[in-house]
Write a protein that holds these residues in place. Structure first.
Motif: not given
Lengths: 411, 240
Positions: A145-158
């Motif tokens: 996960l990247t800081p950008e994912d956090k900022g954009s509350t992205a629906r991404v998963v590891v």
């Protein structure tokens, strides 16, 4: 000369009366094997806990919501939800406290995820991009996960390695999607296999951005806890104090007794563990000591019977020139040899069982060290000799007290 | 021949609680080196007590006991053990071998307690050879016949080359043939110069000796040389 002959003869007597020797030694065997087994198990359990704690990461400070009770662990550990700790606190700490090299908020829950028809129950971690650094792990495929994912509350998963294996077999999972609570999430990475860490199987877990976990999955704005990695072990106390001061400032707390958070570190946890295992060891060894004394009484009993059985032999030995002290020495050596042989058998049995247990626990996937401490061997040997000496004296003195004529005529 | 044993007015009494039992009422005699003496008497006569005192197994109450011209009337327990080890060999009626122990180890036993045992292997082998049991050296004591057991006991009595051998009813548990073999060995040892004291209640056994001291009621009844003692030779019919 006398001593060597006596030792040879005692060993021969042991061989000739195998069953009786075994029963005589049983108390000592049980006592010594328990000492070895118990100390080994305590050392093994300690290693397991230490390995689990250290597996979380080294040089870590954990911040938990809620006050730390002097008499026990923080309330959060009992499952009581306290909402005082926020991700913004964590961001502030990362920004303002020196020596911190990484930090992450954590929220955790158990979720059912699906991919097509496949479903799996997994631990869900909402974390920051620093997580791999804190837990000393890394992604196997893709990226974390990247800081950008956090900022954009992205629906991404590891995905944890086991989750990826279960849902996608050996196919490449990165680029595909899974559903959490019916919302689709893009898989951006798969973690390396790490096994059990902190008594939690992180291979059967998924990692999503902390903000996504809070807002889109759980609907909360507090965090479960936070972890910070410090650059050097020596800086942990200083960093702990700085974190406390910063949080008090942010939470408007003037009196430390009113803290609504707890700062903890792994060193503290390990120190507590040391105290607990030390006390446990002492207690268990004391119990084993009692069983050794009981075993010693059993040996004294058998030796007294042996003296009566061998009165004629005592008479003969005296007739051919043995002094009373020769006879005392002989019976004392016999008792010591019985206890010593019993001790050796006990050590072997205790070691063997401890080894089997370590194999079993390791087979279950835990990192359990097989430890036989030299101290336990030394204590066991000394104890066996002391038991042999103290419980052998009375029968030996009794044997020596017979006068040769009475002994020779004994029927 | 030099004097080995000399007793003067030897008395022995046992005190049990307040009951005093007088066993020997004052015996005096001497035995020279190389003699073969039988101490004979019925049971209760005091012959065993006399043997125990002469063999340093028991202490006299009053009187004097000289062994090799040394006054041994008042020895400590450890001194008596040393005398038993170094100067005396015992052969008992019941053999008293160590059970489940080899012939070699049984014969070796007195050397175990010797202050200067010397060449143990050599001494044990020679003693076993003297009783014709070399072929049985490694056998266990419970694998032997009664006669063989008594011969092992004789070898054990010999091994430390003592000045005196006591044989207490040595043929009591044996048939006449094996008893004869044992008596022949004792006679042979005597011919080689060993002093032997035979304790028995049987006239026939006593007559294998050259001199008989008869004890009755704690006193010497008679002390005489055997004119026609029974001599057993290696080729005798009795031994076949």
């Amino acid at each position: 000369m006398i001593i060597i002959d006596t030792i040879k003869m005692s060993l021969k007597n042991l061989r000739v009366n195998k069953m009786r020797s075994f029963l005589t030694m049983l108390g000592i065997i049980i006592g010594i094997s328990s000492v070895i087994l118990i100390t080994s198990l305590v050392a093994g359990a300690e290693s397991l806990i230490v390995n689990q704690i250290q597996g979380i990461g080294t040089n870590l400070i954990a911040v938990l919501p809620g006050a730390s009770d002097e008499d026990g662990p923080p309330a959060a550990l009992y499952g009581i939800v306290i909402t005082t700790l926020k991700d913004s606190d964590v961001e502030a700490i990362k920004e303002r406290v020196p020596h911190i090299t990484a930090g992450s908020s954590y929220v955790t829950s158990t979720e059912i995820i699906s991919s097509g028809n496949q479903k799996a129950t997994v631990s869900m971690f909402g974390v920051d991009s620093d997580y791999p650094n804190i837990s000393e792990t890394s992604v196997d495929i893709g990226h974390f996960l990247t800081p950008e994912d956090k900022g954009s509350t992205a629906r991404v998963v590891v995905l944890g390695s086991q989750v990826a294996e279960e849902l996608f077999n050996s196919q490449i999972a990165v680029g595909q999607k899974i559903k959490i609570k019916n919302d689709p999430y893009s898989i951006i990475g798969v973690m390396k296999s790490q096994g059990t860490v902190g008594f939690q199987n992180v291979d059967n877990a998924i990692f999503i951005p902390i903000t996504t976990a809070q807002r889109k999955v759980l609907g909360i704005n507090h965090i479960g806890f936070a972890r910070f990695k410090i650059d050097h072990q020596d800086n942990i106390p200083e960093a702990s104090i700085q974190i406390e001061e910063l949080l008090r400032d942010r939470h408007n707390i003037s009196n430390p007794t009113e803290d609504d958070f707890t700062v903890n570190n792994t060193e503290n946890a390990l120190a507590i563990l040391d105290t607990v295992t030390g006390a446990l060891n002492l207690f268990l060894v004391a119990i084993a000591g009692i069983s050794l004394i009981v075993g010693g009484i059993g040996i004294m009993n058998i030796m007294l019977a042996a003296v009566t059985e061998r009165i004629r032999e005592i008479g003969l030995r005296k007739a051919v020139g043995a002094t009373s002290s020769n006879i005392t020495t002989q019976f004392l050596i016999e008792t010591i040899i019985i206890t010593f042989v019993g001790a050796i058998i006990g050590m072997l049995i205790g070691t063997f069982i401890a080894f089997l247990i370590s194999l079993g626990v390791n087979a279950l996937g835990y990192d359990w060290d097989f430890v036989i401490t030299p101290v336990s061997i030394i204590i066991s040997s000394l104890f066996a000799i002391i038991v042999g000496l103290s419980f052998g004296v009375y029968p030996a003195k009794k044997a020596a007290s017979y006068d040769p004529i009475t002994a020779l005529r004994y029927e | 021949m030099t004097e080995l044993i000399k007793v003067q007015d030897l008395k022995k009494q046992y005190e049990n609680d307040e009951i005093v039992t007088k066993v020997l009422h004052g015996v005096s005699f001497s035995i020279k080196q190389g003699e073969f003496v039988a101490i004979m008497g019925p049971s209760g006569s005091g012959k065993s007590t006399l043997m125990h005192i002469l063999g340093f197994l028991d202490q006299l109450t009053t009187g004097k006991y000289f062994f090799k011209n040394n006054d041994t009337s008042n020895l400590s327990d450890d001194q008596m053990a040393e005398y038993r080890n170094f100067e005396i060999g015992f052969v008992f009626q019941a053999f008293n071998l160590l059970p489940r122990t080899s012939v070699f180890d049984n014969v070796k036993l007195p050397l175990t307690y010797a202050k200067n045992p010397g060449d143990i292997n050599d001494k044990v082998k020679k003693a076993i050879e003297a009783v014709d049991l070399t072929h049985r050296t490694n056998n266990l004591s419970n694998q032997l016949s009664g006669g063989e057991k008594q011969r092992v006991a004789i070898a054990r009595a010999l091994v430390n080359d003592p000045a005196l051998i006591f044989a207490d009813e040595p043929t009591g548990n044996l048939d006449s043939k094996t008893g004869g073999q044992v008596m022949r060995i004792l006679q042979n040892l005597n011919k080689q110069g060993k002093t032997i004291i035979l304790v028995t209640h049987e006239k026939y056994t006593a007559e294998h000796a050259r001199r008989i001291i008869k004890i009755r009621d704690g006193l010497i009844e008679s002390d005489f040389k055997v004119t026609n003692h029974i001599e057993i030779n290696d080729g005798d019919e009795l031994l076949k």
